[in-house]
Design an enzyme around this catalytic site. Structure first.
Site, PDB file in Angstrom:
ATOM      1  N   HIS A 193       0.835  -1.210   0.000  1.00 19.98           N
ATOM      2  CA  HIS A 193       0.000   0.000   0.000  1.00 19.98           C
ATOM      3  C   HIS A 193       0.867   1.257   0.000  1.00 19.98           C
ATOM      4  CE1 HIS A 193      -2.893   3.043   1.136  1.00 19.98           C
ATOM      5  NE2 HIS A 193      -2.288   3.241   2.294  1.00 19.98           N
ATOM      6  N   HIS A 253       3.270   7.917   5.536  1.00 16.28           N
ATOM      7  CA  HIS A 253       2.010   8.550   5.928  1.00 16.28           C
ATOM      8  C   HIS A 253       1.237   7.796   7.014  1.00 16.28           C
ATOM      9  CE1 HIS A 253       0.242   5.708   2.951  1.00 16.28           C
ATOM     10  NE2 HIS A 253      -0.880   5.876   3.632  1.00 16.28           N
ATOM     11  N   ASP A 254       1.458   6.487   7.151  1.00 14.06           N
ATOM     12  CA  ASP A 254       0.747   5.704   8.163  1.00 14.06           C
ATOM     13  C   ASP A 254       1.620   5.299   9.343  1.00 14.06           C
ATOM     14  OD1 ASP A 254      -1.869   5.656   7.237  1.00 14.06           O
ATOM     15  OD2 ASP A 254      -1.528   3.926   5.927  1.00 14.06           O
ATOM     16  N   GLU A 270       0.341   6.594  12.897  1.00 14.80           N
ATOM     17  CA  GLU A 270      -0.945   6.028  13.315  1.00 14.80           C
ATOM     18  C   GLU A 270      -0.844   4.543  13.636  1.00 14.80           C
ATOM     19  OE1 GLU A 270      -4.264   6.664  10.772  1.00 14.80           O
ATOM     20  OE2 GLU A 270      -3.990   8.829  10.695  1.00 14.80           O
ATOM     21  N   ASP A 271      -0.041   3.805  12.888  1.00 16.16           N
ATOM     22  CA  ASP A 271      -0.110   2.343  12.936  1.00 16.16           C
ATOM     23  C   ASP A 271       1.072   1.643  13.583  1.00 16.16           C
ATOM     24  OD1 ASP A 271      -2.525   2.523  11.625  1.00 16.16           O
ATOM     25  OD2 ASP A 271      -1.653   2.239   9.637  1.00 16.16           O
ATOM     26  N   ASP A 297      -3.607   8.334  -1.130  1.00 13.66           N
ATOM     27  CA  ASP A 297      -3.985   7.357  -0.109  1.00 13.66           C
ATOM     28  C   ASP A 297      -5.441   6.935  -0.283  1.00 13.66           C
ATOM     29  OD1 ASP A 297      -3.779   5.806   2.262  1.00 13.66           O
ATOM     30  OD2 ASP A 297      -4.563   7.470   3.455  1.00 13.66           O
TER      31      ASP A 297
END
Length: 454
Positions: free
Chosen positions: A33, A57-58, A61-62, A121
């Site tokens: 992704h 970008h993630d 958050e992750d 995204d």
């Protein structure tokens, strides 16, 4: 590929791999992704900071990485882009719709460069979700439409493609039937009503707060000499201190940033505010804020700050999550979940039919415990002799339960059980839960928020 982009690719890939992060539906490594988003961004710009941020970008958050980690590795410009792309809603803000609106407002104020990455995204996620999950696609496409309304400053070519893709997916969705219409989408509240509606859960949420784990924040005027500030911080073994501007703490400094300067002869007159880090509004909580919101902030930032009467007076770092109040809170959260599983199992597998789901060895283990309890005149039903992992395994045979937990398969459910047991075991044996179980702690905080809306 520039050196910055390569480093961002390596950093993001490694961060997601360390937690076993995979795409929900395809089970592909998560970097598939990230690469797709980076390629879309690279198709409209050769800006290395934007492409690096697309890979990253993630990551906040992750994974256990924070915005501070991103800034230290890639500089303030890339960190600013990642911050724009990171959700800011808190677990206690409310249900998904309320949280998503808060995050949409955050996105609306993002830079045009960040909005371009967000478009990429959305496009990759839209294709993946629409292809694999008809039921959730209805929700996602509605959320995507709301986001497209605030992404007009992003790249015009990607915006046009994103709108066209949204329209195509929506049109196809209207022609598709829910593959399992008999199974209504269920949230945790509907699955565990006895827990969600209990006074015990309400008390549990209110008892443990930010004030229970915060440390006092020593502060200095911005023009105080660095040498003095560093000396006092070293003597008190403080890693950060507040910086007062116009009488109020509005920023902080790290000892690691000022210690080297203060050690030199020229450091005596250098003001402490020279290397300050501003405290952002989304880093600050009140003294009585629930622990779930503390975890939410520490997901994004290195530090959470605590205020009283609008004045910052305390600080919480990730290491505070190892303190007894947080351990009690997490252990209690696991226990509350376990309380709700038995009535759910009895509902979906009536008359003991759940016994056919368990492996014979696990079922015999429960019977041994039942016999031992009966020997001690402690009569109980067999279902009450199951281990947590057994109850979870039975529950996850029920598709709506997997849906409520965002699990695409039974295999993913087994991984969740494994992670939950790891957290519980580390709690029971006083192990470092921040290093071992941070991602599971984040998930637990959001599950607790879903069960206890404000």
């Amino acid at each position: 590929m520039s050196e910055l982009i390569q480093r961002a690719k390596n950093f993001a890939t490694s961060a997601h791999q360390r937690i076993g992060h995979r795409r929900k539906y395809s089970d592909q490594p998560y970097q598939v992704h990230l690469e797709a988003v980076a390629r879309l961004v690279a198709s409209v710009t050769d800006d290395p900071e934007m492409i690096a941020a697309a890979w990253l970008h993630d990551v906040v958050e992750d994974t256990p990485a924070t915005l501070g980690d991103v800034e230290r590795e890639f500089g303030p410009a890339v960190a600013a882009l990642v911050q724009d792309l990171t959700d800011v809603s808190r677990p206690s803000d409310g249900n998904r719709a309320i949280r998503k609106e808060s995050d949409r407002q955050h996105t609306a104020h993002a830079s045009p460069r960040a909005k371009t990455i967000k478009l990429a995204d959305l496009m990759d996620n839209c294709q993946d979700i629409s292809r694999h999950d008809v039921r959730f696609a209805r929700v996602y496409l509605s959320e995507m439409n709301a986001l497209l309304a605030v992404l007009g400053e992003g790249d015009a070519r990607l915006l046009k493609k994103a709108r066209a893709l949204h329209g195509d997916c929506l049109e196809k969705l209207l022609t598709l039937r829910d593959p399992d219409p008999g199974l209504a989408a269920a949230g945790l509240v509907s699955l565990l009503p006895l827990v969600a509606g209990s006074q015990l859960l309400h008390r549990f949420r209110e008892v443990f707060t930010a004030g229970d784990i915060a440390e006092p924040l020593l502060s200095f005027d911005s023009d105080a000499p660095e040498r003095t500030t560093a000396r006092i911080m070293n003597s008190r073994r403080l890693r950060i201190a507040g910086i007062r501007v116009d009488g109020l703490v509005q920023a902080y400094v790290r000892l690691s940033d000022i210690d080297a300067t203060a050690a030199g002869d020229k450091g005596s007159d250098t003001p402490s505010g020279r290397q300050l880090q501003h405290i952002s509004a989304d880093q600050v909580l009140g003294l009585n804020a629930p622990l779930m919101d503390v975890v939410g902030i520490l997901t994004r930032h290195d530090h959470c700050f605590v205020s009283v009467f609008d004045s910052v007076v305390g600080v919480i770092g990730r290491d505070a999550v190892n303190k007894p109040p947080v351990r009690m809170w997490l252990f209690g959260a696991i226990t509350l979940y376990e309380m709700g599983l038995i009535p759910l199992i009895e509902k979906i597998f009536p008359d003991g039919t759940w016994q056919s789901v368990l492996p014979p060895a696990r079922l015999e283990k429960a019977r041994e415990l039942q016999r031992e309890r009966e020997r001690r005149n402690q009569r109980c039903d067999l279902i009450n002799c199951l281990q947590l992992s057994d109850k979870a395994q039975i529950t996850l045979e029920y598709a709506p339960a997997r849906d409520a937990l965002g699990l695409p398969s039974k295999r993913a459910g087994k991984e969740l059980i494994k992670d939950l047991e790891s957290l519980r075991n580390h709690l029971a044996h006083s192990q470092d839960i921040v290093s071992h179980d941070w991602v599971q702690i984040i998930r637990m905080a959001y599950r607790m928020a879903e069960l206890s809306p404000p």
